[in-house]
Design an enzyme around this catalytic site. Structure first.
Site, PDB file in Angstrom:
ATOM      1  N   SER A  98       0.804  -1.222   0.000  1.00 10.83           N
ATOM      2  CA  SER A  98       0.000   0.000   0.000  1.00 10.83           C
ATOM      3  C   SER A  98       0.836   1.270   0.000  1.00 10.83           C
ATOM      4  CB  SER A  98      -0.929   0.016   1.218  1.00 10.83           C
ATOM      5  OG  SER A  98      -0.195  -0.112   2.421  1.00 10.83           O
ATOM      6  N   ASP A 108      -4.121   7.443   8.179  1.00 10.29           N
ATOM      7  CA  ASP A 108      -5.226   6.606   8.649  1.00 10.29           C
ATOM      8  C   ASP A 108      -4.813   5.578   9.702  1.00 10.29           C
ATOM      9  OD1 ASP A 108      -3.711   4.903   7.133  1.00 10.29           O
ATOM     10  OD2 ASP A 108      -5.271   4.411   5.686  1.00 10.29           O
ATOM     11  N   HIS A 159      -0.949   4.427   7.037  1.00  8.81           N
ATOM     12  CA  HIS A 159      -0.310   5.055   5.886  1.00  8.81           C
ATOM     13  C   HIS A 159       0.002   6.523   6.147  1.00  8.81           C
ATOM     14  CE1 HIS A 159      -3.064   1.791   4.496  1.00  8.81           C
ATOM     15  NE2 HIS A 159      -1.916   1.382   3.961  1.00  8.81           N
TER      16      HIS A 159
END
Length: 365
Positions: free
Chosen positions: A22, A327, A330
């Site tokens: 991610s 979040d 990240h």
């Protein structure tokens, strides 16, 4: 010994092929499964854009630095353009085969072995389409772009997280690192055999500074408020990764391997946030949690949450531009830009090569 490059030799990367998780996913997991909701993407795209951030990622800034378009996710079939590369990264990806995969919980089915297979298929099929002409031909990379591309890697954080959340002790996660790194090296060797020659390899960041670790694993803290045992695991991973890159250089002397210390740059944001214009680095901007980190795995960014019988959408903070963590897992676009600005100079690279020279060829005595 590497010689200084001739001043008239061009090192411009014609394309970028990215493999990772991610930290560099530009829409892969969103195309395969449920995409992130608003407020993801709010800062730059003003809508969710498949990235697990409020805006752009380091890989986006890398593409921009070469005047290339943002790299389309391989798994995204709508509106994609692969003429200057492809992104095989998906959120929640690991280096090793995960024990639990989405949608049954856990991690991405597109772990590094699968991403390599996807790249191999892409290389072959894209040339069939390009050589065949037609409306899609111009959306595929030229054959020579594969050998003149930059191959970027940013993966490993989820292998450590899989151990922590899989009830392994910190020591057991330490012990798993050699096997993780061996599998990483095997994939790099395979992609070299498919024609890759210029590699830009990020190490893993300070996982012990992230709210999802801090909220779930109370432990001794350092002066930055980060979990010391978990950052020690990340440092051990990075040590072994750097050793592996050194060995890859020996195995493939005609290739250019750049090891990039993103850990140090990211950690500086937690150690001295005010110095760089940031605040509350260990607190999630977009989250909700009954703890000092504003994080809960049951009330995540953009999701519907219920507290005391009241339902609401978990939203973002007022000023993402001064926050480090987006979040709980990240980084914000502001933090990504900060990291890019520093790693692109070469000051955190081994060898100390700026990004603009990453597509060099190693010149051997």
């Amino acid at each position: 010994m590497m010689k200084l490059p001739h001043p008239h030799i061009s090192f411009f990367c014609l394309s970028i092929f990215n493999l990772g998780d991610s930290n560099s996913d530009t829409g892969g997991l969103a195309a395969a499964f449920t995409p992130p909701n608003s407020p993801y993407g709010e800062t730059y795209f003003h809508m969710p854009a498949g990235r697990f951030s409020d805006g752009r990622l380091i890989i986006d800034f890398i593409a921009q630095s070469f005047d290339l378009p943002y790299i389309s996710a391989y798994l995204n079939s709508l509106g994609t353009n692969f003429s200057h590369g492809a992104n095989f990264a998906t959120a929640s990806s690991t280096i090793r085969l995960p024990t639990r995969i989405i949608p049954g919980g856990g991690f991405s089915p597109f772990y590094l072995d699968v991403q390599l297979q996807q790249f191999s298929q892409f290389k072959n099929r894209s040339q069939i389409i390009r050589n065949g002409g037609g409306i899609f031909a111009s959306l595929m990379p030229r054959d020579e772009y594969f050998s003149k591309a930059l191959y970027t890697f940013d993966i490993g954080q989820n292998d450590l997280g899989a151990g922590f959340f899989g009830n392994m002790s910190v020591e057991e996660v330490h012990e798993s690192i050699p096997d993780i790194i061996n599998k990483f090296s095997a994939n790099v060797k395979n992609i070299y055999n498919l024609g890759a020659r210029s590699f830009w390899i990020h190490n893993t960041g300070p996982i012990g500074c992230l709210p999802y670790i801090l909220a779930n694993f109370p432990s001794a803290k350092d002066f930055a408020g980060c979990a010391k045992p978990y950052n020690k695991v990340a440092k051990n991973f990075n040590l072994k990764l750097k050793e592996a890159v050194v060995q890859l250089r020996k195995d493939f002397p005609s290739a250019a391997f750049t090891y990039v210390d993103v850990y140090s740059v990211k950690y500086s944001l937690f150690r001295n946030p005010k110095r760089y214009g940031f605040e509350l680095p260990t607190v999630a901007c977009c989250g909700y949690g009954d703890n000092e980190y504003n994080y809960s795995g049951t009330a995540e960014c953009g999701q519907l949450a219920t507290v005391n019988g009241t339902q609401f959408i978990v939203g973002s903070c007022d000023r993402p531009s001064v926050r480090v963590n987006w979040d709980g897992i990240h980084y914000t676009e502001a933090a990504a830009k900060f990291v890019f600005d520093r790693i692109s100079t070469g000051a955190f690279s081994d060898p100390r090569i700026p990004l603009k020279m990453a597509c060099r060829r190693a010149l051997i005595d």
